[in-house]
Design a protein around this motif. Structure first.
Motif, PDB file in Angstrom:
ATOM      1  N   THR A   1     -37.667 -51.377 113.161  1.00  0.00           N
ATOM      2  CA  THR A   1     -38.500 -52.487 113.383  1.00  0.00           C
ATOM      3  C   THR A   1     -39.441 -52.687 114.661  1.00  0.00           C
ATOM      4  O   THR A   1     -40.424 -52.166 114.653  1.00  0.00           O
ATOM      5  N   THR A   2     -38.989 -52.621 115.889  1.00  0.00           N
ATOM      6  CA  THR A   2     -39.518 -52.331 116.686  1.00  0.00           C
ATOM      7  C   THR A   2     -40.000 -50.696 117.328  1.00  0.00           C
ATOM      8  O   THR A   2     -41.715 -51.530 117.560  1.00  0.00           O
ATOM      9  N   LEU A   3     -40.174 -50.091 116.783  1.00  0.00           N
ATOM     10  CA  LEU A   3     -40.608 -48.459 116.803  1.00  0.00           C
ATOM     11  C   LEU A   3     -42.289 -48.718 116.041  1.00  0.00           C
ATOM     12  O   LEU A   3     -43.441 -48.716 116.945  1.00  0.00           O
TER      13      LEU A   3
ATOM     14  N   THR B   1     -35.694 -42.954 111.834  1.00  0.00           N
ATOM     15  CA  THR B   1     -34.725 -44.206 112.460  1.00  0.00           C
ATOM     16  C   THR B   1     -34.150 -42.668 113.645  1.00  0.00           C
ATOM     17  O   THR B   1     -33.041 -43.319 114.118  1.00  0.00           O
ATOM     18  N   SER B   2     -33.700 -41.102 113.679  1.00  0.00           N
ATOM     19  CA  SER B   2     -33.236 -40.933 115.129  1.00  0.00           C
ATOM     20  C   SER B   2     -34.400 -40.936 115.630  1.00  0.00           C
ATOM     21  O   SER B   2     -33.389 -40.680 117.041  1.00  0.00           O
ATOM     22  N   ILE B   3     -35.757 -41.325 116.268  1.00  0.00           N
ATOM     23  CA  ILE B   3     -36.165 -41.399 117.104  1.00  0.00           C
ATOM     24  C   ILE B   3     -36.050 -42.579 117.783  1.00  0.00           C
ATOM     25  O   ILE B   3     -35.438 -42.849 119.123  1.00  0.00           O
ATOM     26  N   ALA B   4     -35.760 -43.360 117.005  1.00  0.00           N
ATOM     27  CA  ALA B   4     -35.479 -45.034 117.092  1.00  0.00           C
ATOM     28  C   ALA B   4     -34.202 -45.317 118.160  1.00  0.00           C
ATOM     29  O   ALA B   4     -33.740 -45.235 118.709  1.00  0.00           O
ATOM     30  N   LYS B   5     -32.704 -44.376 117.082  1.00  0.00           N
ATOM     31  CA  LYS B   5     -31.404 -44.240 117.631  1.00  0.00           C
ATOM     32  C   LYS B   5     -31.628 -43.450 119.179  1.00  0.00           C
ATOM     33  O   LYS B   5     -31.339 -44.443 120.859  1.00  0.00           O
TER      34      LYS B   5
END
Length: 227
Positions: free
Chosen positions: A198-200, A187-191
């Protein structure tokens, strides 16, 4: 959202046959773009033209949902004539105008624009409308043709066509480097990268196997290509 109900749409094409000269009521439609503008002059012109009822909107022509225009179209009956002060009061574009007038034609309703002296209840007015419709169709075909030629030329140059990928190769490499560090969550990396979880998972498919796959170097299935 549409300017007119679907059942009143022009299904025969803009160059279909107009009905005989209407002999019913003349109904007016006026419009100003903002609430601060006055409708008095338009209403006076429509009344002087013999309109028994005038509907009016205070909305921009770009607003597809004009309630009073809908009411006017609903009020009209076969044999009536819709009268407007000028063409730009009715249509947002020439295509929009042709669609509305074509829909009226199919319901045996005439159309008149006072400023342009366009009256589809007369032979001359019908001819002018046919010219408008033919010109609009010609322009549309030119645009479509130009678009297709431009796409073909871009493909010939090897350029990518369509939406850009959600993640660049650099972002994917950055994500993999961050994911091997246990303190970083998905979650933190996606943010951080400005993408969704989902994209990650889509662009770093080995995540579906588990984070240990990143450490071991197992990249899993091939990355999805640009779409």
């Amino acid at each position: 959202m549409t300017t007119i109900p679907a059942e009143w749409a022009d299904t025969e094409g803009p160059l279909g046959t107009f009905p005989a000269s209407p002999s019913g009521a003349r109904v007016g439609y006026a419009r100003v773009s903002t609430k601060g503008q006055l409708l008095d002059r338009q209403i006076a012109a429509l009344t002087a033209a013999g309109c028994v009822r005038v509907f009016s909107d205070k909305k921009s022509g770009k607003d597809a949902e004009r309630e009073e225009l809908r009411a006017a179209l609903d009020y009209l009956r076969p044999g009536d004539t819709l009268v407007v002060p000028s063409l730009d009061r009715l249509g947002r574009s020439i295509q929009d105008l042709i669609s509305i007038v074509g829909g009226l034609r199919q319901r045996d309703i005439g159309f008149q624009s006072l400023h342009e002296a366009l009256d589809t209840t007369t032979p001359g007015g019908r001819l002018v409308f046919h010219v408008f419709a033919a010109l609009a169709e010609f322009i549309r075909e030119l645009i479509v043709q130009g678009t297709h030629e431009g796409l073909e030329a871009a493909r010939a140059r090897g350029e990518r066509i369509g939406r850009p990928p959600a993640m660049t190769e650099e972002q994917i490499r950055h994500a993999r480097a961050l994911l091997v560090q246990p303190e970083n969550t998905v979650t933190s990396i996606a943010k951080l990268l400005g993408v969704s979880r989902t994209t990650l998972y889509k662009y770093v498919p080995e995540l579906r196997v588990g984070r240990d796959a990143l450490v071991s170097g197992d990249r899993g299935p091939a990355l999805p290509g640009p779409r």
